[in-house]
Design a protein around this motif. Structure first.
Motif, short mmCIF file in Angstrom:
data_model
loop_
_atom_site.label_atom_id
_atom_site.label_comp_id
_atom_site.label_asym_id
_atom_site.label_seq_id
_atom_site.Cartn_x
_atom_site.Cartn_y
_atom_site.Cartn_z
N GLU A 1 0.83 -1.21 0.00
CA GLU A 1 0.00 0.00 0.00
C GLU A 1 0.86 1.26 0.00
O GLU A 1 0.74 2.13 -0.87
CB GLU A 1 -0.86 0.00 1.27
CG GLU A 1 -2.36 -0.01 1.07
CD GLU A 1 -3.05 -0.06 2.43
OE1 GLU A 1 -3.42 1.02 2.92
OE2 GLU A 1 -3.17 -1.16 3.01
N LEU A 2 1.75 1.32 0.99
CA LEU A 2 2.55 2.54 1.14
C LEU A 2 3.49 2.73 -0.04
O LEU A 2 3.67 3.85 -0.54
CB LEU A 2 3.35 2.46 2.45
CG LEU A 2 2.51 2.60 3.71
CD1 LEU A 2 3.36 2.38 4.96
CD2 LEU A 2 1.87 3.99 3.76
N LEU B 1 3.13 1.68 -3.11
CA LEU B 1 2.40 2.09 -4.31
C LEU B 1 1.97 3.55 -4.22
O LEU B 1 1.94 4.26 -5.22
CB LEU B 1 1.17 1.19 -4.50
CG LEU B 1 1.46 -0.21 -5.03
CD1 LEU B 1 0.19 -1.06 -5.05
CD2 LEU B 1 2.07 -0.16 -6.42
N GLU B 2 1.69 3.98 -3.00
CA GLU B 2 1.19 5.35 -2.86
C GLU B 2 2.31 6.39 -2.89
O GLU B 2 2.18 7.42 -3.54
CB GLU B 2 0.40 5.48 -1.55
CG GLU B 2 -0.25 6.85 -1.39
CD GLU B 2 -1.18 6.90 -0.21
OE1 GLU B 2 -1.41 5.82 0.41
OE2 GLU B 2 -1.68 8.00 0.12
N HIS B 3 3.41 6.09 -2.20
CA HIS B 3 4.44 7.13 -2.05
C HIS B 3 5.76 6.80 -2.73
O HIS B 3 6.66 7.63 -2.75
CB HIS B 3 4.71 7.39 -0.56
CG HIS B 3 3.50 7.81 0.21
ND1 HIS B 3 2.90 7.00 1.15
CD2 HIS B 3 2.76 8.94 0.18
CE1 HIS B 3 1.84 7.63 1.67
NE2 HIS B 3 1.74 8.81 1.09
N ARG C 1 2.38 1.23 10.21
CA ARG C 1 1.09 1.02 9.54
C ARG C 1 0.56 -0.38 9.82
O ARG C 1 -0.65 -0.58 9.98
CB ARG C 1 1.25 1.26 8.04
CG ARG C 1 0.18 0.62 7.17
CD ARG C 1 -1.04 1.52 6.93
NE ARG C 1 -0.74 2.73 6.23
CZ ARG C 1 -1.40 3.17 5.14
NH1 ARG C 1 -2.39 2.47 4.65
NH2 ARG C 1 -1.06 4.30 4.57
N ARG D 1 0.11 -1.81 -11.74
CA ARG D 1 0.75 -0.89 -10.80
C ARG D 1 1.94 -1.55 -10.12
O ARG D 1 2.98 -0.92 -9.90
CB ARG D 1 -0.25 -0.40 -9.76
CG ARG D 1 -1.40 0.38 -10.38
CD ARG D 1 -2.05 1.34 -9.41
NE ARG D 1 -2.36 0.77 -8.12
CZ ARG D 1 -2.37 1.48 -6.98
NH1 ARG D 1 -2.06 2.75 -7.01
NH2 ARG D 1 -2.66 0.90 -5.83
N LEU E 1 5.78 -0.35 -10.30
CA LEU E 1 6.57 -0.08 -9.09
C LEU E 1 7.94 -0.75 -9.17
O LEU E 1 8.97 -0.12 -8.95
CB LEU E 1 5.82 -0.58 -7.86
CG LEU E 1 6.59 -0.52 -6.53
CD1 LEU E 1 6.86 0.90 -6.12
CD2 LEU E 1 5.86 -1.28 -5.43
#
Lengths: 198, 198
Positions: A27-28, A30-32, A45, A111, A115
């Motif tokens: 999650e992290l 992919l987001e940041h 998290r 995605r 990454l």
DNA sequence: GCAGAAACTTGAACGGTTGCACTTATTGAC
DNA sequence: GTCAATAAGTGCAACCGTTCAAGTTTCTGC
């Protein structure tokens, strides 16, 4: 209780923790982005300590390649359990076409693939991890062909086949790439480059 | 003053500092082992700050591979400036036999080779560094053969040739290994494994 | 129930690496 | 020669990945 009774609460909780960490990480990341997320962020998290995180994963990069566990077994099986009469190289070609290509092309993985390919550290880690199967594959091939465990032709074939994914990433037609490289491995570069050039 | 006049004191001092760091590093690594020497130790022995050290080298492992700088140029030159009538693959074979094999077997390099091969981090770093020349080599081959810059046969050939050193380390006869793998690349695995097996 | 193993926590540390503010040496232009 | 600009180097603090030591909680097998 429909679930398997042999697996105790302990193991289940351990697996859950591991999963929570891997999920939090993906999650992290992919987001940041991979490098802008610290391992402490992931641990927080997932609501565990960093010590616990490293008890489940050998390093930060490993958080990403959580699911690629038994690739080696499949690889060896593709050689060992191939249809009768099929050559080793052709069995590997079939395995590559059936297992690698669809996986890399899966739109649900878009995605994730972006990454990995967009983060040098992850790309290199993935390739190195991949190459560590060379020994097992080489042995399997040698055994199938009744050769010495460390036969050079088998070792070279194993390494070169495992290079194919790295060669295929970033090309427009992965399927055609796999086919072409296998043809090259079988027939040699003599045929490609011409007798004078070889 | 017989030396080149164009190079100023600044550049000379910079080169001297770099050399001092590399020398200190190799000395300490050979004596105590790579992982038991900290980068701060190296800096202190070379009498510079760690900041300066990292201004000259991108990382700890790079301290060891100081001297392997223009390998890429030699590699490309081996293809580009090959004798007339000699094929690209044969030119690479000659280069491998003339440059890699003697270097790896040089008894003066024994301790150095042992250091690298005995330290996983260094081995992997070296192999990765080596593989980064694949792009340049591939382009050179493609240009020599009048093909597209990203021609697949050329890219694959480049990667596979660069795998050869990794394949050869740890074998009793590196020279024979190089010869055999080049034969395999030229003729393909069809000839080795038999028509049914291929 | 209980002993012991295993998962987990806390906190501190180590080593590689980078950023920042600063000094010093070299250079090129005037 | 002088001087401003630039590059090399310094010292220090910080961040990050990773590991260690010692202690706590939770589960398991008997």
């Amino acid at each position: 209780m429909p679930d398997s009774p042999t697996v105790g609460r302990r193991e289940r909780k351990k697996a859950a923790t591991r999963q929570a960490i891997a999920d939090a990480a993906l999650e992290l990341f992919l987001e940041h982005g991979f490098e802008r997320v610290s391992v402490r962020d992931v641990a927080e998290r997932a609501d565990v300590s960093t010590t616990t995180l490293f008890a489940h994963f050998p390093g930060k990069e490993a958080l990403v390649f959580d699911r690629e566990a038994d690739v080696e077994a499949e690889l060896v099986a593709a050689v060992r359990d191939r249809p009768e009469g099929l050559g080793v190289v052709e069995a590997l070609r079939a395995h590559a076409l059936a297992s690698w290509v669809p996986l890399a092309a899966d739109p649900r993985r878009e995605r994730f693939t972006a990454l990995v390919n967009g983060t040098p550290a992850l790309r290199e880690y993935g390739e190195r991890m991949w190459m560590r199967h060379a020994g097992a594959l080489s042995s399997a091939i040698a055994e199938e062909l009744g050769r010495d465990e460390d036969d050079l032709a088998c070792a070279a074939l194993a390494r070169f086949v495992l290079e194919i994914p790295a060669l295929a990433t970033g090309r427009h037609d992965p399927r055609a790439t796999v086919e072409t490289v296998f043809d090259l491995l079988i027939n040699g570069w003599r045929s490609q480059l011409g007798p004078d050039a070889g």
